[in-house]
Scaffold this motif. Structure first.
Motif, PDB file in Angstrom:
ATOM      1  N   ASN A  94       0.966  -1.082   0.000  1.00 50.51           N
ATOM      2  CA  ASN A  94      -0.105   0.053  -0.012  1.00 50.51           C
ATOM      3  C   ASN A  94       1.023   1.301   0.013  1.00 50.51           C
ATOM      4  OD1 ASN A  94      -1.586   2.264   0.919  1.00 50.51           O
ATOM      5  ND2 ASN A  94      -3.101   0.899   1.316  1.00 50.51           N
ATOM      6  N   VAL A  95       1.174   1.812  -1.104  1.00 48.57           N
ATOM      7  CA  VAL A  95       2.049   2.862  -1.391  1.00 48.57           C
ATOM      8  C   VAL A  95       1.535   4.057  -0.599  1.00 48.57           C
ATOM      9  CG1 VAL A  95       2.941   4.703  -2.996  1.00 48.57           C
ATOM     10  CG2 VAL A  95       2.899   2.012  -3.627  1.00 48.57           C
ATOM     11  N   GLY A  96       0.404   4.396  -0.660  1.00 46.36           N
ATOM     12  CA  GLY A  96      -0.279   5.521  -0.042  1.00 46.36           C
ATOM     13  C   GLY A  96      -0.057   5.402   1.576  1.00 46.36           C
ATOM     14  N   ARG A  97      -0.191   4.398   2.241  1.00 48.38           N
ATOM     15  CA  ARG A  97       0.107   4.142   3.501  1.00 48.38           C
ATOM     16  C   ARG A  97       1.509   4.473   3.867  1.00 48.38           C
ATOM     17  NH1 ARG A  97      -4.025   3.272   6.689  1.00 48.38           N
ATOM     18  NH2 ARG A  97      -5.807   1.966   5.830  1.00 48.38           N
ATOM     19  N   LEU A  98       2.460   4.004   3.124  1.00 50.06           N
ATOM     20  CA  LEU A  98       3.798   4.025   3.237  1.00 50.06           C
ATOM     21  C   LEU A  98       4.099   5.517   3.130  1.00 50.06           C
ATOM     22  CD1 LEU A  98       6.593   2.447   3.383  1.00 50.06           C
ATOM     23  CD2 LEU A  98       6.991   3.438   1.034  1.00 50.06           C
ATOM     24  N   LYS A  99       3.598   6.181   2.050  1.00 48.10           N
ATOM     25  CA  LYS A  99       4.043   7.661   1.873  1.00 48.10           C
ATOM     26  C   LYS A  99       3.611   8.598   2.965  1.00 48.10           C
ATOM     27  CE  LYS A  99       4.603   9.463  -2.335  1.00 48.10           C
ATOM     28  NZ  LYS A  99       6.121   9.190  -2.416  1.00 48.10           N
ATOM     29  N   ALA A 100       2.461   7.907   3.745  1.00 52.93           N
ATOM     30  CA  ALA A 100       1.789   8.839   5.039  1.00 52.93           C
ATOM     31  C   ALA A 100       2.528   8.530   6.229  1.00 52.93           C
ATOM     32  CB  ALA A 100       0.264   8.340   4.922  1.00 52.93           C
ATOM     33  N   GLY A 101       3.541   7.909   6.196  1.00 53.52           N
ATOM     34  CA  GLY A 101       4.457   7.370   7.166  1.00 53.52           C
ATOM     35  C   GLY A 101       3.971   6.560   8.138  1.00 53.52           C
ATOM     36  N   GLU A 102       2.944   5.612   7.553  1.00 58.47           N
ATOM     37  CA  GLU A 102       2.365   4.303   8.181  1.00 58.47           C
ATOM     38  C   GLU A 102       3.257   3.196   7.891  1.00 58.47           C
ATOM     39  OE1 GLU A 102      -1.758   4.001   7.917  1.00 58.47           O
ATOM     40  OE2 GLU A 102      -2.262   6.384   7.729  1.00 58.47           O
ATOM     41  N   THR A 103       4.177   3.110   8.151  1.00 58.68           N
ATOM     42  CA  THR A 103       5.382   2.099   8.171  1.00 58.68           C
ATOM     43  C   THR A 103       4.880   0.683   8.640  1.00 58.68           C
ATOM     44  OG1 THR A 103       7.166   3.802   7.569  1.00 58.68           O
ATOM     45  CG2 THR A 103       7.596   1.317   7.664  1.00 58.68           C
ATOM     46  N   ASP A 104       4.439   0.959  10.012  1.00 61.47           N
ATOM     47  CA  ASP A 104       3.961  -0.146  10.569  1.00 61.47           C
ATOM     48  C   ASP A 104       2.844  -0.927  10.115  1.00 61.47           C
ATOM     49  OD1 ASP A 104       6.128   0.403  12.455  1.00 61.47           O
ATOM     50  OD2 ASP A 104       4.705   1.299  14.067  1.00 61.47           O
ATOM     51  N   ASP A 133      14.412   7.473   0.751  1.00 61.26           N
ATOM     52  CA  ASP A 133      14.127   7.262   2.099  1.00 61.26           C
ATOM     53  C   ASP A 133      12.602   6.320   1.938  1.00 61.26           C
ATOM     54  OD1 ASP A 133      14.305   7.792   5.186  1.00 61.26           O
ATOM     55  OD2 ASP A 133      12.204   8.460   4.743  1.00 61.26           O
ATOM     56  N   GLU A 134      11.838   6.573   1.315  1.00 63.21           N
ATOM     57  CA  GLU A 134      10.628   5.603   1.320  1.00 63.21           C
ATOM     58  C   GLU A 134      11.039   4.068   0.901  1.00 63.21           C
ATOM     59  OE1 GLU A 134       7.506   9.275   0.851  1.00 63.21           O
ATOM     60  OE2 GLU A 134       8.252   8.134  -1.022  1.00 63.21           O
ATOM     61  N   LYS A 135      11.741   4.177  -0.231  1.00 64.88           N
ATOM     62  CA  LYS A 135      12.362   2.810  -0.681  1.00 64.88           C
ATOM     63  C   LYS A 135      12.980   1.945   0.381  1.00 64.88           C
ATOM     64  CE  LYS A 135      13.264   5.082  -5.192  1.00 64.88           C
ATOM     65  NZ  LYS A 135      14.162   5.434  -6.019  1.00 64.88           N
ATOM     66  N   ARG A 136      13.959   2.616   1.109  1.00 66.51           N
ATOM     67  CA  ARG A 136      14.600   1.909   2.336  1.00 66.51           C
ATOM     68  C   ARG A 136      13.412   1.474   3.349  1.00 66.51           C
ATOM     69  NH1 ARG A 136      17.955   6.530   1.342  1.00 66.51           N
ATOM     70  NH2 ARG A 136      20.221   5.906   0.280  1.00 66.51           N
ATOM     71  N   ARG A 137      12.418   2.284   3.668  1.00 66.49           N
ATOM     72  CA  ARG A 137      11.434   1.885   4.537  1.00 66.49           C
ATOM     73  C   ARG A 137      10.518   0.753   4.040  1.00 66.49           C
ATOM     74  NH1 ARG A 137       7.533   5.209   5.734  1.00 66.49           N
ATOM     75  NH2 ARG A 137       7.925   7.090   4.563  1.00 66.49           N
ATOM     76  N   ALA A 138      10.259   0.865   3.066  1.00 66.29           N
ATOM     77  CA  ALA A 138       9.711  -0.429   2.069  1.00 66.29           C
ATOM     78  C   ALA A 138      10.467  -1.519   2.441  1.00 66.29           C
ATOM     79  CB  ALA A 138       9.015   0.203   0.750  1.00 66.29           C
ATOM     80  N   CYS A 139      11.800  -1.427   1.911  1.00 73.98           N
ATOM     81  CA  CYS A 139      12.720  -2.566   1.851  1.00 73.98           C
ATOM     82  C   CYS A 139      12.557  -3.046   3.262  1.00 73.98           C
ATOM     83  CB  CYS A 139      13.859  -2.361   1.275  1.00 73.98           C
ATOM     84  SG  CYS A 139      13.952  -2.027  -0.638  1.00 73.98           S
ATOM     85  N   GLN A 140      12.931  -2.305   4.344  1.00 77.51           N
ATOM     86  CA  GLN A 140      13.040  -2.781   5.608  1.00 77.51           C
ATOM     87  C   GLN A 140      11.482  -3.487   6.189  1.00 77.51           C
ATOM     88  OE1 GLN A 140      15.868  -2.611   7.478  1.00 77.51           O
ATOM     89  NE2 GLN A 140      14.812  -4.132   8.649  1.00 77.51           N
ATOM     90  N   ALA A 141      10.571  -2.743   5.731  1.00 79.66           N
ATOM     91  CA  ALA A 141       9.338  -3.462   5.998  1.00 79.66           C
ATOM     92  C   ALA A 141       9.296  -4.909   5.578  1.00 79.66           C
ATOM     93  CB  ALA A 141       8.051  -2.654   5.490  1.00 79.66           C
ATOM     94  N   ALA A 142       9.518  -5.309   4.149  1.00 84.29           N
ATOM     95  CA  ALA A 142       9.690  -6.635   3.710  1.00 84.29           C
ATOM     96  C   ALA A 142      10.566  -7.364   4.715  1.00 84.29           C
ATOM     97  CB  ALA A 142      10.129  -6.317   2.278  1.00 84.29           C
ATOM     98  N   VAL A 143      11.676  -6.825   5.148  1.00 88.25           N
ATOM     99  CA  VAL A 143      12.719  -7.618   5.720  1.00 88.25           C
ATOM    100  C   VAL A 143      11.958  -7.879   7.277  1.00 88.25           C
ATOM    101  CG1 VAL A 143      14.932  -7.462   7.322  1.00 88.25           C
ATOM    102  CG2 VAL A 143      14.912  -6.625   4.626  1.00 88.25           C
ATOM    103  N   ASP A 144      11.270  -6.894   7.832  1.00 91.54           N
ATOM    104  CA  ASP A 144      10.947  -7.208   9.052  1.00 91.54           C
ATOM    105  C   ASP A 144       9.566  -8.308   8.936  1.00 91.54           C
ATOM    106  OD1 ASP A 144      12.729  -5.619  10.018  1.00 91.54           O
ATOM    107  OD2 ASP A 144      11.349  -3.781  10.218  1.00 91.54           O
TER     108      ASP A 144
END
Length: 215
Positions: A94-104, A133-144
């Motif tokens: 969900n790209v929109g949630r990621l861009k909104a800062g809802e990484t969790d 920065d968003e790409k890194r957060r998305a990738c870290q989410a996938a790792v987690d």
């Protein structure tokens, strides 16, 4: 890299909105003939899995192409795709949630999908829509979330470039194995992605990519 080695790293793909059963049959036949994997729409997985040889790795997509289905729908679609015969699942975040800062929330959704199936889940982050920065957060989410791979793009985003780039592959490969997808139409482009760190190539032009490879 010779043709045989490259073939096993290509997901030969047909995912357009006008994809017909005949299109899927063609892609599966080409993938089987050349030793590639195949990536097809969910609605064709069951029929294809019944007819495809057991040596074919069959992938399908979840939440494609925008990633905006609810977590419950994505989870159920993932389980349905696996039960229908898919060996791998490519899931759009969900790209929109990621861009909104809802990484969790993004992490929890991927985690729920991964937990719902016993097959590898590749996470499509749609890199063309994201900052580094968003790409890194998305990738870290996938790792987690214990995903198997991250994938650059659907190839359908309304942005330029909409597909894979060397820079994105380099960034993403710091986290998980990368599937470079979108705009890869020849051997040279595919090799640039692999040299940048990609483990897999997604391409509707899989046959053309292989044609440029040495025997």
């Amino acid at each position: 890299m010779n043709r045989q080695e490259l073939a096993g790293r290509i997901d030969h793909t047909v995912l357009g909105p006008e994809t017909t059963p005949a299109d899927v049959d063609r892609v599966v036949a080409e993938a089987t003939e050349h030793g590639m994997n195949a990536c097809i729409p969910p609605c064709y997985v069951a029929a294809t899995a019944e007819q495809a040889p057991p040596t074919l790795t069959l992938a399908t997509v979840i939440g494609f192409p925008h990633g905006q289905d609810s977590t419950r729908i994505k989870r159920e679609a993932a389980a349905s795709g696996w039960k229908a015969g898919a060996d791998e699942l490519d899931v759009v975040i969900n790209v929109g949630r990621l861009k909104a800062g809802e990484t969790d929330a993004v992490t929890e959704e991927i985690e729920a999908i991964v937990a719902s199936v016993p097959v590898p889940v590749k996470v499509i982050i749609e890199a063309g829509l994201l900052t580094d920065d968003e790409k890194r957060r998305a990738c870290q989410a996938a790792v987690d979330a214990d995903a198997a791979m991250v994938k650059t793009s659907t190839g359908f985003a309304d942005v330029e470039p909409s597909g894979a780039t060397v820079a994105d592959v380099e960034l993403m490969s710091d986290y998980l194995p990368v599937k470079a997808s979108g705009g890869i139409g020849d051997y040279e482009t595919a090799m640039a992605m692999l040299d940048a760190g990609a483990e897999r190539i997604g391409a509707s032009a899989g046959v053309e990519v292989l044609a440029g490879a040495p025997q």
